[in-house]
Design a protein around this motif. Structure first.
Motif, mmCIF file in Angstrom:
data_model
loop_
_atom_site.group_PDB
_atom_site.id
_atom_site.type_symbol
_atom_site.label_atom_id
_atom_site.label_comp_id
_atom_site.label_asym_id
_atom_site.label_seq_id
_atom_site.Cartn_x
_atom_site.Cartn_y
_atom_site.Cartn_z
ATOM 1 N N ILE A 175 42.984 46.032 56.194
ATOM 2 C CA ILE A 175 41.664 45.770 55.618
ATOM 3 C C ILE A 175 41.798 44.688 54.555
ATOM 4 N N ASP A 176 41.034 43.632 54.723
ATOM 5 C CA ASP A 176 41.049 42.542 53.754
ATOM 6 C C ASP A 176 39.882 42.729 52.800
ATOM 7 N N ALA A 177 40.167 43.224 51.608
ATOM 8 C CA ALA A 177 39.124 43.478 50.606
ATOM 9 C C ALA A 177 39.604 42.944 49.262
ATOM 10 N N PRO A 178 38.665 42.534 48.392
ATOM 11 C CA PRO A 178 39.055 42.002 47.086
ATOM 12 C C PRO A 178 39.929 42.987 46.306
ATOM 13 N N ASN A 179 41.108 42.521 45.898
ATOM 14 C CA ASN A 179 42.033 43.340 45.102
ATOM 15 C C ASN A 179 42.383 44.662 45.783
ATOM 16 N N GLN A 180 42.290 44.686 47.129
ATOM 17 C CA GLN A 180 42.569 45.905 47.896
ATOM 18 C C GLN A 180 41.702 47.083 47.425
ATOM 19 N N HIS A 181 40.514 46.769 46.932
ATOM 20 C CA HIS A 181 39.576 47.807 46.506
ATOM 21 C C HIS A 181 38.721 48.165 47.720
ATOM 22 N N LEU A 182 38.900 49.362 48.250
ATOM 23 C CA LEU A 182 38.327 49.712 49.555
ATOM 24 C C LEU A 182 37.023 50.490 49.471
ATOM 25 N N GLU A 183 36.425 50.558 48.303
ATOM 26 C CA GLU A 183 35.151 51.264 48.171
ATOM 27 C C GLU A 183 34.120 50.719 49.162
#
Length: 365
Positions: A175-183
């Motif tokens: 999952i490519d999300a900002p700062n690995q923040h998966l909310e």
């Protein structure tokens, strides 16, 4: 004396049908025997008593049945049983615990494994509007879930622990999300899995569902929305999810924020303040919280917070993509369920006073 001659008996040719009769009888007997052997191999009881079987990740039909010795239990021909099972040898099985009833045949065992049979179930209920912290805790504390990615459950699970779990999940699921923040990236719903399912398999299912919902909604979105990417729409959907749990209000709440974007107004939504406090939130919003500048506080920043603030439902995602056509700019809770929507600040301030009056009356009661 008269001469007499004896005629030699003429030998009659053997008919072909007479030659084939013994062959046909042999063939018929062979087929009958083969059918009996096949029946006994596949449909006779392979287990004497009810058994609980654990299917591990990577097990196939052949490896499992051979490990259990069920192919060797075939009454007639174990080799035939192994050949039958080998036809599905490479088909993976869903991890879990399965109940094999007493007297089950090899064929019925195969069917139970394929259909999920009488496997024990793990039920995970993910409520829309909850956070990823709640999601991880639910997975960790559900009996029957195998933890591969998430840290074991512990008292005092904090947002710093969530960040560690996020890193492991983001790497495993890609999952490519900002700062690995998966909310926001996991679809809330009620899910049923076989016991023994891994946390990775659960999260993969929830992520795939949410990504599909978001992509489909994005492709069918209304024109002239203020969101540049599906991720921005996901952030807004999470805000809408936290602002109202009333289905009929979602699209109108969505229009409030679209109208605010159009007028370059701050979103000023309380749930973003709460989320930005993380473990510091104690159930109340103070003036100092409103004045605090961070990447989530929409009273201080322009536009959207940096990430979603909750797990949005499909309905909130659709409301984000299809806001009502309105000119409302404000809304506040009524205190009796639902919200009052206003076009002007004066109208909104009156609605706020009405809400406070209702709450004061309830406190007195």
């Amino acid at each position: 004396m008269a001469n007499s001659t004896r005629k030699k008996p003429v030998r009659q040719p053997v008919k072909s049908s007479q030659k084939t009769k013994p062959i046909l009888i042999v063939l018929i007997l062979a087929v009958i025997i083969a059918l009996i052997v096949l029946y006994q191999t596949l449909f006779a009881a392979a287990v004497d008593t009810e058994q609980q079987v654990s299917v591990e990740k990577g097990d196939t039909y052949y490896s499992l049945l051979a490990k259990q010795g069920w192919t060797d239990n075939a009454l007639a021909l174990p080799a035939l049983a192994k050949a039958y099972v080998s036809l599905s040898a490479d088909k993976p099985l869903q991890a879990g615990k399965y109940t094999i009833p007493s007297g089950a045949s090899l064929a019925s065992i195969m069917d139970i494994l394929q259909q999920g049979g009488q496997s024990e179930q793990v039920v995970i209920r993910i409520v829309e509007g909850k956070t990823i912290k709640d999601l991880y805790q639910a997975i960790k504390t559900t009996d029957g879930v195998t933890l591969e990615l998430l840290t074991p459950p512990a008292d005092g699970y904090a947002w710093t622990d969530v960040a560690r779990d996020n890193a492991a999940v983001a790497a495993a699921l890609g999952i490519d999300a900002p700062n690995q923040h998966l909310e926001g990236w996991f679809a809330p719903n009620t899910y049923h899995f076989n016991a023994g399912v891994s946390d990775k398999a659960i999260l993969q299912k929830l992520y795939d569902d949410q990504k599909r919902i978001l992509d489909e909604a994005w492709q069918a979105r209304d024109d002239n929305l203020p969101y540049q990417t599906p991720y921005e729409a996901l952030i807004m959907a999470s805000i809408i999810e936290k602002e109202t749990g009333i289905a009929d209000e979602r699209s109108l709440v969505s229009s409030v924020f679209v109208n605010r974007f159009a007028k370059d107004m701050k979103l000023q939504t309380d749930p973003t303040i709460i989320y930005g406090l993380f473990d510091r939130y104690d159930g109340k919003i103070y003036r100092s919280n409103i004045n605090e500048k961070n990447e989530y506080n929409t009273y201080q920043i322009n536009g959207l917070p940096i990430t979603p603030i909750a797990l949005p439902s499909k309905e909130s995602i659709l409301a984000t993509m299809h806001p009502d056509k309105s000119d409302v700019l404000f809304f506040v809770a009524t205190g009796n369920g639902g919200h009052k929507f206003s076009k002007t600040l004066d109208e909104h301030n009156k609605a706020v006073e009405e809400y406070r009056a209702v709450m004061r009356q309830k406190e007195r009661q």
